[in-house]
Design an enzyme around this catalytic site. Structure first.
Site, PDB file in Angstrom:
ATOM      1  N   THR A  14     -27.365  16.710  -0.502  1.00  0.00           N
ATOM      2  CA  THR A  14     -26.765  16.052  -1.675  1.00  0.00           C
ATOM      3  C   THR A  14     -26.647  14.548  -1.470  1.00  0.00           C
ATOM      4  OG1 THR A  14     -25.489  18.068  -2.018  1.00  0.00           O
ATOM      5  CG2 THR A  14     -24.747  16.112  -3.210  1.00  0.00           C
ATOM      6  N   LYS A 106     -16.908  13.107   7.751  1.00  0.00           N
ATOM      7  CA  LYS A 106     -15.462  13.068   8.012  1.00  0.00           C
ATOM      8  C   LYS A 106     -15.058  14.017   9.130  1.00  0.00           C
ATOM      9  CE  LYS A 106     -15.377  15.674   3.891  1.00  0.00           C
ATOM     10  NZ  LYS A 106     -16.558  15.519   3.395  1.00  0.00           N
ATOM     11  N   GLY A 135     -15.162   9.774  -1.007  1.00  0.00           N
ATOM     12  CA  GLY A 135     -16.508   9.552  -1.564  1.00  0.00           C
ATOM     13  C   GLY A 135     -16.785   8.136  -2.030  1.00  0.00           C
ATOM     14  N   ILE A 137     -14.957   6.016  -3.631  1.00  0.00           N
ATOM     15  CA  ILE A 137     -13.841   5.057  -3.746  1.00  0.00           C
ATOM     16  C   ILE A 137     -13.801   4.159  -2.513  1.00  0.00           C
ATOM     17  CG2 ILE A 137     -11.342   4.798  -3.970  1.00  0.00           C
ATOM     18  CD1 ILE A 137     -11.220   7.609  -5.124  1.00  0.00           C
ATOM     19  N   GLY A 188     -19.837  24.304  -9.947  1.00  0.00           N
ATOM     20  CA  GLY A 188     -20.452  23.610  -8.809  1.00  0.00           C
ATOM     21  C   GLY A 188     -19.518  22.655  -8.086  1.00  0.00           C
ATOM     22  N   GLU A 191     -17.649  24.858  -3.084  1.00  0.00           N
ATOM     23  CA  GLU A 191     -18.820  25.361  -2.359  1.00  0.00           C
ATOM     24  C   GLU A 191     -18.754  26.890  -2.274  1.00  0.00           C
ATOM     25  OE1 GLU A 191     -19.526  23.290   1.280  1.00  0.00           O
ATOM     26  OE2 GLU A 191     -18.804  21.434   0.396  1.00  0.00           O
ATOM     27  N   LYS A 206      -9.583  13.721   6.049  1.00  0.00           N
ATOM     28  CA  LYS A 206      -9.527  12.405   5.401  1.00  0.00           C
ATOM     29  C   LYS A 206      -8.201  11.706   5.699  1.00  0.00           C
ATOM     30  CE  LYS A 206     -12.711  14.066   1.868  1.00  0.00           C
ATOM     31  NZ  LYS A 206     -12.815  14.800   0.602  1.00  0.00           N
TER      32      LYS A 206
HETATM   33  P1  NAP Z   1     -25.750  18.988   2.361  1.00  0.00           P
HETATM   34  O1  NAP Z   1     -26.089  18.937   0.929  1.00  0.00           O
HETATM   35  O2  NAP Z   1     -25.534  20.310   3.004  1.00  0.00           O
HETATM   36  O3  NAP Z   1     -26.873  18.191   3.148  1.00  0.00           O
HETATM   37  C1  NAP Z   1     -26.996  18.176   4.524  1.00  0.00           C
HETATM   38  C2  NAP Z   1     -28.468  18.130   4.818  1.00  0.00           C
HETATM   39  O4  NAP Z   1     -28.633  17.913   6.200  1.00  0.00           O
HETATM   40  C3  NAP Z   1     -29.175  19.439   4.469  1.00  0.00           C
HETATM   41  O5  NAP Z   1     -30.316  19.148   3.693  1.00  0.00           O
HETATM   42  C4  NAP Z   1     -29.531  20.020   5.823  1.00  0.00           C
HETATM   43  O6  NAP Z   1     -30.764  20.702   5.843  1.00  0.00           O
HETATM   44  C5  NAP Z   1     -29.661  18.766   6.662  1.00  0.00           C
HETATM   45  N1  NAP Z   1     -29.472  19.053   8.061  1.00  0.00           N
HETATM   46  C6  NAP Z   1     -28.460  19.708   8.656  1.00  0.00           C
HETATM   47  N2  NAP Z   1     -28.653  19.775   9.971  1.00  0.00           N
HETATM   48  C7  NAP Z   1     -29.838  19.176  10.223  1.00  0.00           C
HETATM   49  C8  NAP Z   1     -30.604  18.935  11.385  1.00  0.00           C
HETATM   50  N3  NAP Z   1     -30.177  19.365  12.572  1.00  0.00           N
HETATM   51  N4  NAP Z   1     -31.756  18.290  11.263  1.00  0.00           N
HETATM   52  C9  NAP Z   1     -32.192  17.871  10.054  1.00  0.00           C
HETATM   53  N5  NAP Z   1     -31.524  18.051   8.910  1.00  0.00           N
HETATM   54  C10 NAP Z   1     -30.347  18.705   8.995  1.00  0.00           C
HETATM   55  O7  NAP Z   1     -24.437  18.130   2.669  1.00  0.00           O
HETATM   56  P2  NAP Z   1     -23.926  16.852   1.867  1.00  0.00           P
HETATM   57  O8  NAP Z   1     -23.009  17.314   0.798  1.00  0.00           O
HETATM   58  O9  NAP Z   1     -25.052  15.960   1.537  1.00  0.00           O
HETATM   59  O10 NAP Z   1     -22.995  16.182   2.966  1.00  0.00           O
HETATM   60  C11 NAP Z   1     -23.511  15.361   3.981  1.00  0.00           C
HETATM   61  C12 NAP Z   1     -22.357  14.655   4.671  1.00  0.00           C
HETATM   62  O11 NAP Z   1     -21.657  13.861   3.726  1.00  0.00           O
HETATM   63  C13 NAP Z   1     -21.313  15.599   5.272  1.00  0.00           C
HETATM   64  O12 NAP Z   1     -20.818  15.021   6.448  1.00  0.00           O
HETATM   65  C14 NAP Z   1     -20.235  15.644   4.211  1.00  0.00           C
HETATM   66  O13 NAP Z   1     -18.959  15.943   4.735  1.00  0.00           O
HETATM   67  C15 NAP Z   1     -20.288  14.208   3.719  1.00  0.00           C
HETATM   68  N6  NAP Z   1     -19.763  14.010   2.365  1.00  0.00           N
HETATM   69  C16 NAP Z   1     -20.270  14.717   1.340  1.00  0.00           C
HETATM   70  C17 NAP Z   1     -19.805  14.483   0.063  1.00  0.00           C
HETATM   71  C18 NAP Z   1     -20.363  15.231  -1.125  1.00  0.00           C
HETATM   72  O14 NAP Z   1     -19.934  14.958  -2.235  1.00  0.00           O
HETATM   73  N7  NAP Z   1     -21.303  16.131  -0.948  1.00  0.00           N
HETATM   74  C19 NAP Z   1     -18.811  13.531  -0.142  1.00  0.00           C
HETATM   75  C20 NAP Z   1     -18.323  12.798   0.943  1.00  0.00           C
HETATM   76  C21 NAP Z   1     -18.823  13.046   2.196  1.00  0.00           C
HETATM   77  P3  NAP Z   1     -30.953  22.139   5.208  1.00  0.00           P
HETATM   78  O15 NAP Z   1     -31.169  21.859   3.750  1.00  0.00           O
HETATM   79  O16 NAP Z   1     -32.146  22.673   5.898  1.00  0.00           O
HETATM   80  O17 NAP Z   1     -29.704  22.902   5.484  1.00  0.00           O
HETATM   81  N1  HSE Z   2     -15.457  19.031  -0.958  1.00  0.00           N
HETATM   82  C1  HSE Z   2     -14.921  17.729  -1.147  1.00  0.00           C
HETATM   83  C2  HSE Z   2     -14.075  17.681  -2.402  1.00  0.00           C
HETATM   84  C3  HSE Z   2     -15.998  16.674  -1.263  1.00  0.00           C
HETATM   85  O1  HSE Z   2     -13.962  18.667  -3.133  1.00  0.00           O
HETATM   86  O2  HSE Z   2     -13.489  16.624  -2.648  1.00  0.00           O
HETATM   87  C4  HSE Z   2     -16.555  16.268   0.043  1.00  0.00           C
HETATM   88  O3  HSE Z   2     -15.624  15.490   0.744  1.00  0.00           O
END
Ligand code: NAP
Ligand code: HSE
Length: 431
Positions: A14, A106, A135, A137, A188, A191, A206
């Site tokens: 994402t 985080k 995120g 902010i 959505g 999770e 956080k």
């Molecule tokens: P995500 O959608 O699950 O994306 C993570 C990606 O990393 C996946 O495509 C995964 O591949 C890949 N990955 C995992 N392990 C790997 C490895 N060993 N080698 C290569 N690729 C690998 O997660 P996300 O929501 O983008 O979140 C990413 C980070 O941002 C996390 O630390 C999360 O806490 C942080 N974050 C997310 C949000 C949010 O809104 N989503 C907000 C703030 C912070 P696969 O597709 O093969 O599993």
């Molecule tokens: N799962 C978190 C939320 C987003 O609902 O705010 C990633 O930090």
């Protein structure tokens, strides 16, 4: 055009996809804006085929970390895989190789921050993590820079969008928790496994980061007392509203003379407080400093582009520092070692909802227990009486957590009390 600075993305989920898109959308004006051109040279993915559809040039995809680590042209590593390993190892290896790092992770920063910051400092590298809290902010950079002239005494907020969405639906539509969670999943927000959100773990990470940055003293995830929202009922919310309050999952950190308090819990907050009007999946962080007084930061706490917005801000900062020869300019700001206050020594007002026998003497018995445990009652309302059972809501004055827990243990032993349905902390505006 300015210098080209090569970067690598780790993870194309994402946020990784969002960062790729935002950097593309900035391509035309980037060099005018920051004096250099950031180019993604490699993207580390697990499945090359799956990732190919997400990028213009699948040739930049790799599943070999060494290709990135050993490429001296790559100066910035953007870690967006999440989780502890291999993220930690890759970040440390990147820093040891003199590469600068931006991450949204985080989990890792809250638990293992010290080692990462120490390594970054030792290698004179930037290690930035704006997206790890709330995120899109901006809050880490404001705390470290714009508000650096303050002694911060409080930082609290709504830092989890999923739970805020659920509580908003329970408040505005009278939904029960399970129905609101099902809706959050369908839309959505939640999770497939919502545990980290609804049990408060995500918010706890956080809060650990926020407290560390705000109070210049390391607070880790283990230092944060955590309670989720799974026990909140539509009845709690209705009664809270009758008392002029909303229920929000609040992350609270206070810098007190006895030490740092850090907890996440569903809390009653007066409906007049600015945080009470933060609804749906929005986040907000409220800070109090001795000079600025109150300030609030509001916006999207998650999602592809809002989170990418924060990550790209970090990448631009790293690029500017590289241009100015000023990398590592603002590194770890935890130069104090403040004690962590035990949860039992924190003080709050409390909301208790209980079911008691509907007969004379019961209130007196309860009042006796509270008095013995040094808890003062400021409101007591009998909400209903049904088949000999009365529902009673009590709001206490400011009380020590340990004293409240003693009183609850005594109440549980009391024959006339059939059930203690809810115990919630109340945010006190006046303190
Ligand atoms: P995500 O959608 O699950 O994306 C993570 C990606 O990393 C996946 O495509 C995964 O591949 C890949 N990955 C995992 N392990 C790997 C490895 N060993 N080698 C290569 N690729 C690998 O997660 P996300 O929501 O983008 O979140 C990413 C980070 O941002 C996390 O630390 C999360 O806490 C942080 N974050 C997310 C949000 C949010 O809104 N989503 C907000 C703030 C912070 P696969 O597709 O093969 O599993
Ligand atoms: N799962 C978190 C939320 C987003 O609902 O705010 C990633 O930090």
């Amino acid at each position: 055009m300015g210098e080209t600075i090569y970067a690598a993305l780790l993870g194309l989920g994402t946020v990784g996809t969002g960062v790729y898109k935002v950097l593309k959308s900035q391509e035309a004006e980037m060099s005018k804006k920051i004096g250099s051109q950031i180019k993604i040279k490699k993207i580390l993915v697990r499945n090359l085929e799956k990732a190919a559809a997400k990028v213009d040039d699948p040739g930049i995809l790799t599943n070999d970390w060494k290709e990135i680590l050993e490429d001296d042209e790559i100066r910035i590593v953007i870690e967006l895989m999440g989780g502890m390993e291999p993220a930690k190892t890759y970040i440390l290896e990147a820093l040891h190789a003199g590469k600068h790092v931006a991450t949204a992770n985080k989990d890792l920063v809250a638990a293992e921050g010290r080692e990462l910051f120490d390594t970054a400092q030792e290698k004179n590298c930037d290690f930035l993590f704006e997206a790890a809290v709330a995120g899109g902010i901006p809050i880490i950079r404001p705390l470290k820079q714009c508000l650096a002239g303050n002694h911060m005494t409080e930082v609290m907020g709504i830092v989890n969008g999923t739970t805020n969405f659920i509580l908003t639906k329970m408040t505005q539509e009278g939904m029960e928790f399970s129905d609101a969670l099902a809706l959050a999943t369908k839309l959505g927000y939640a999770e497939a496994d919502p545990t980290a959100d609804i049990e408060g773990l995500d918010a706890g990470r956080k809060v650990a980061i926020l407290a560390s940055v705000a109070f210049n003293s390391r607070v880790t995830f283990d230092d944060v007392h955590i309670e989720g929202i799974t026990k909140i009922t539509a009845t709690d919310i209705r009664y809270a509203r009758e008392m002029g309050c909303d229920i929000k999952l609040l992350g609270v950190a206070r810098n007190t003379e006895q030490g740092v308090e850090a907890y996440v819990n569903p809390m009653l907050i007066p409906s007049t407080h600015p945080l009470a009007s933060v609804n749906d999946s929005y986040n907000a962080v409220f800070v109090h400093g001795d000079a600025v007084e109150d300030a609030m930061f509001f916006g999207r706490g998650a999602g592809e582009l809002p989170t990418a917005s924060a990550v790209v801000g970090d990448i631009f900062d790293i690029a500017r520092n590289l241009q100015a020869g000023a990398s590592g300019r603002i590194s770890c700001t935890c130069y104090k070692e403040l004690p962590i206050k035990k949860m039992e020594d924190t003080e709050n007002c409390y909301f208790l909802r209980l079911q008691a026998e509907d007969r004379y003497g019961v209130l007196a018995e309860m009042a006796g227990i509270f008095a013995k445990d040094k808890v003062s009652i400021s409101q007591l309302v009998q909400k209903s009486a049904n088949q000999g059972c009365a529902e009673i809501v009590i709001i206490t004055a400011l009380a020590r957590e340990g004293d409240i827990q003693n009183a609850i243990r005594e109440l549980e032993k009391c024959e006339a009390i059939r059930e203690i349905s809810s115990v919630l902390r109340v945010y006190d505006n006046a303190r």
